[in-house]
Write an enzyme that holds these catalytic residues in place. Structure first.
Site, mmCIF file in Angstrom:
data_model
loop_
_atom_site.group_PDB
_atom_site.id
_atom_site.type_symbol
_atom_site.label_atom_id
_atom_site.label_comp_id
_atom_site.label_asym_id
_atom_site.label_seq_id
_atom_site.Cartn_x
_atom_site.Cartn_y
_atom_site.Cartn_z
ATOM 1 N N LYS A 184 4.733 6.006 18.376
ATOM 2 C CA LYS A 184 4.877 7.340 17.780
ATOM 3 C C LYS A 184 5.269 8.376 18.832
ATOM 4 O O LYS A 184 6.119 9.245 18.587
ATOM 5 C CB LYS A 184 3.562 7.735 17.092
ATOM 6 N N GLU A 198 9.936 10.856 8.457
ATOM 7 C CA GLU A 198 8.739 11.702 8.575
ATOM 8 C C GLU A 198 7.444 10.883 8.593
ATOM 9 O O GLU A 198 6.499 11.188 9.325
ATOM 10 C CB GLU A 198 8.698 12.699 7.404
ATOM 11 N N LYS A 207 7.377 2.974 12.254
ATOM 12 C CA LYS A 207 7.358 3.446 13.654
ATOM 13 C C LYS A 207 7.723 2.342 14.643
ATOM 14 O O LYS A 207 8.415 2.585 15.629
ATOM 15 C CB LYS A 207 5.973 4.018 13.974
ATOM 16 N N THR A 232 0.828 -1.207 0.000
ATOM 17 C CA THR A 232 0.000 0.000 0.000
ATOM 18 C C THR A 232 0.865 1.260 0.000
ATOM 19 O O THR A 232 0.690 2.149 -0.847
ATOM 20 C CB THR A 232 -0.924 -0.012 1.243
ATOM 21 N N VAL A 233 1.818 1.338 0.947
ATOM 22 C CA VAL A 233 2.626 2.562 1.041
ATOM 23 C C VAL A 233 3.617 2.646 -0.119
ATOM 24 O O VAL A 233 3.764 3.692 -0.766
ATOM 25 C CB VAL A 233 3.354 2.639 2.409
ATOM 26 N N GLY A 248 1.458 10.289 9.787
ATOM 27 C CA GLY A 248 1.297 10.278 8.329
ATOM 28 C C GLY A 248 1.768 11.538 7.633
ATOM 29 O O GLY A 248 2.955 11.854 7.627
ATOM 30 N N ILE A 298 1.395 14.668 8.316
ATOM 31 C CA ILE A 298 1.705 15.875 9.106
ATOM 32 C C ILE A 298 3.228 15.992 9.264
ATOM 33 O O ILE A 298 3.862 15.051 9.729
ATOM 34 C CB ILE A 298 1.048 15.790 10.504
ATOM 35 N N VAL A 300 5.412 8.967 11.931
ATOM 36 C CA VAL A 300 4.509 9.556 12.936
ATOM 37 C C VAL A 300 3.513 10.485 12.261
ATOM 38 O O VAL A 300 3.898 11.415 11.547
ATOM 39 C CB VAL A 300 5.303 10.365 13.993
ATOM 40 N N GLY A 354 -9.982 -0.391 6.571
ATOM 41 C CA GLY A 354 -8.533 -0.454 6.382
ATOM 42 C C GLY A 354 -7.748 0.561 7.212
ATOM 43 O O GLY A 354 -6.576 0.791 6.953
HETATM 44 N N1 HSE Z 1 -3.270 2.168 12.497
HETATM 45 C C1 HSE Z 1 -2.685 3.461 12.418
HETATM 46 C C2 HSE Z 1 -3.761 4.477 12.770
HETATM 47 C C3 HSE Z 1 -2.142 3.705 11.043
HETATM 48 O O1 HSE Z 1 -4.917 4.090 12.934
HETATM 49 O O2 HSE Z 1 -3.450 5.645 12.927
HETATM 50 C C4 HSE Z 1 -1.146 4.823 10.943
HETATM 51 O O3 HSE Z 1 -0.008 4.592 11.694
#
Ligand code: HSE
Length: 441
Positions: free
Chosen positions: A205, A129, A105, A13-14, A134, A136, A132, A187
């Protein structure tokens, strides 16, 4: 135009999100940086694994080591996840002196100290970056934007799944289990949702942010964590009536030195737990999957960052920012211009949770008879805990009544000792429930 070649590990995904983002905005980045960014190779688990964006087969390999070792690869991006093989991937890339980017993380929480030291020793850099909150840019802000500040307070809503669950429980009266199932279907939740709801994803985080903000490595074992499983509909309703919204907060607070105390260094509270946030505070209004980080610096004052903490595109935005930094380091031969982490606070220590001070919301379920309130109040008084308000809705005869007490500030140890005694009262019909209250002062 000079070209920087990327070697990526992870095409899920990422990873496919980063590939797609570079397809979309790579030219824009090139014109801003004066550099061409080129994805040379992508190591994947399986060539045919499902991914939201397609990756050309010619770029893919299943051999991550070949990507790291390829002399044409200038920057390595670890997006594989996990902590075992990912650690080997990052270490081997750092040992070859290449800048490394990771979104991992859990890896940084478990092995950050070792990885930062490996970066220093090999004169490489490590960018993180996307690990933590996403999209931001909180890591860059702490590494660079706030470099001249002492960070006194940081409060973070850094888990989208918990925030989504608490928001729906509040706005729709939904039950915890129902909303968790939905968060998984959409998801948002981790593969193991206990990482989300028991607070461990937030802990990872918050540990990274605390280390960066305070200049000593915060061992995850020293971070106090409570998740949101125990937060009930009743708590959400009572808190609402009292003027509060319940949020799962990561809290990092520098404890001011006591006058005359023999302090050997700065103590910092680092914890994750559900909190009653006043409706009037901005964090009470961060809803659904959104994340927010509130930072107070001694010079800058209060600042707020808000955005998507997860999702392929928001995460790709953070990785692209790291790619730009790594590429510029190479262009100007300044590989360690901003080191990933500098342990400058040799005497720093995490404050034990027992010594942390806060206000409390306590919900009990008690027999509805004369003298009960007095016996509960006596136990708070015995532990030097002042009561600021009491709320008792009328109950049905024979079933007991909820009794909600809001307190003044007290150390956690005092509250735990009061709760232990309340539990033993013959008039106490259920386990008393305590949630901390934050006034952000
Ligand atoms: N499971 C995490 C969340 C995903 O819900 O924020 C992002 O780290």
């Amino acid at each position: 135009m000079q070209q920087v070649n990327l070697g990526m590990i992870g095409g899920g995904t990422v990873g496919s999100g980063v590939y797609h983002a570079l397809e979309q905005n790579g030219d824009l980045m090139a014109s801003r940086l004066g550099l061409q960014i080129n994805i040379l190779r992508i190591a994947v688990k399986a060539l045919n694994e499902p991914r939201p964006y397609a990756i050309p087969e010619s770029l893919m390999t299943t051999d991550w080591a070949a990507v790291v070792k390829d002399p044409k690869v200038d920057v390595v991006i670890e997006l594989a996840g996990g902590t075992t093989v990912a650690r080997a991937m990052v270490l081997s890339a750092l040992e070859s002196g290449k800048p490394v980017i990771t979104a991992n993380k859990a890896l940084l929480s478990a092995y950050g100290e070792e990885l930062f030291e490996a970066a220093r020793k090999n004169k490489a850099n490590l960018y993180y970056e996307a690990s933590v909150a996403g999209g931001i840019p909180i890591i860059k802000s702490l590494r660079e934007g706030f470099i001249g500040n002492r960070i006194t307070h940081l409060y973070g809503i850094v888990n989208g799944t918990c925030n989504y669950i608490l928001t729906r429980m509040k706005l729709e009266g939904a039950e915890f289990e129902t909303v968790l199932d939905e968060a998984q279907r959409l998801g948002y939740a981790e593969a193991d949702p206990s990482l989300d709801v028991d607070g461990y994803d937030s802990l990872h985080k918050i540990g990274i942010l605390a280390s960066l903000a305070h200049g000593f490595w915060v061992n995850p074992r020293d971070i106090y964590v409570e998740g949101i499983r125990q937060v009930t509909q009743a708590d959400i309703r009572f808190a609402n009536q009292l003027g509060y919204t319940i949020k799962l907060l990561g809290i990092i607070k520098r404890i001011p030195d006591r006058v005359g105390a023999n302090n050997n260094g700065s103590h910092v509270q680092v914890s994750v737990y559900p909190v009653l946030v006043p409706h009037s505070h901005v964090l009470a209004n961060v809803n659904n999957v959104f994340n927010a980080v509130f930072v107070r610096g001694d010079l800058v004052g209060d600042t707020l960052f808000y955005g998507r903490g997860a999702g392929k595109d928001a995460t790709a935005s953070a990785v692209l920012s790291d790619i730009a930094d790594a590429a510029l380091d190479l262009k100007f031969d300044t590989k360690c211009r901003v080191p990933p982490f500098v342990p400058h606070e040799k005497q720093g220590a995490v404050l034990p949770i027992d010594a942390a001070v806060s206000r409390y919301y306590v919900r009990m379920h008690v027999v509805d008879q004369p003298g009960v309130l007095a016996s509960v109040a006596a136990l708070f008084a015995e532990n030097h805990i002042g009561i600021s308000s009491v709320f008792q809705p009328e109950g049905h005869e024979g079933q007991g009544v909820p009794l909600v007490v809001m307190t003044h500030e007290a150390p956690n140890a005092a509250m735990h000792s009061a709760l232990a005694k309340i539990r033993q009262l013959p008039v106490s019909l259920a386990e008393p429930r305590m949630i901390r209250v934050e006034d952000f002062e």
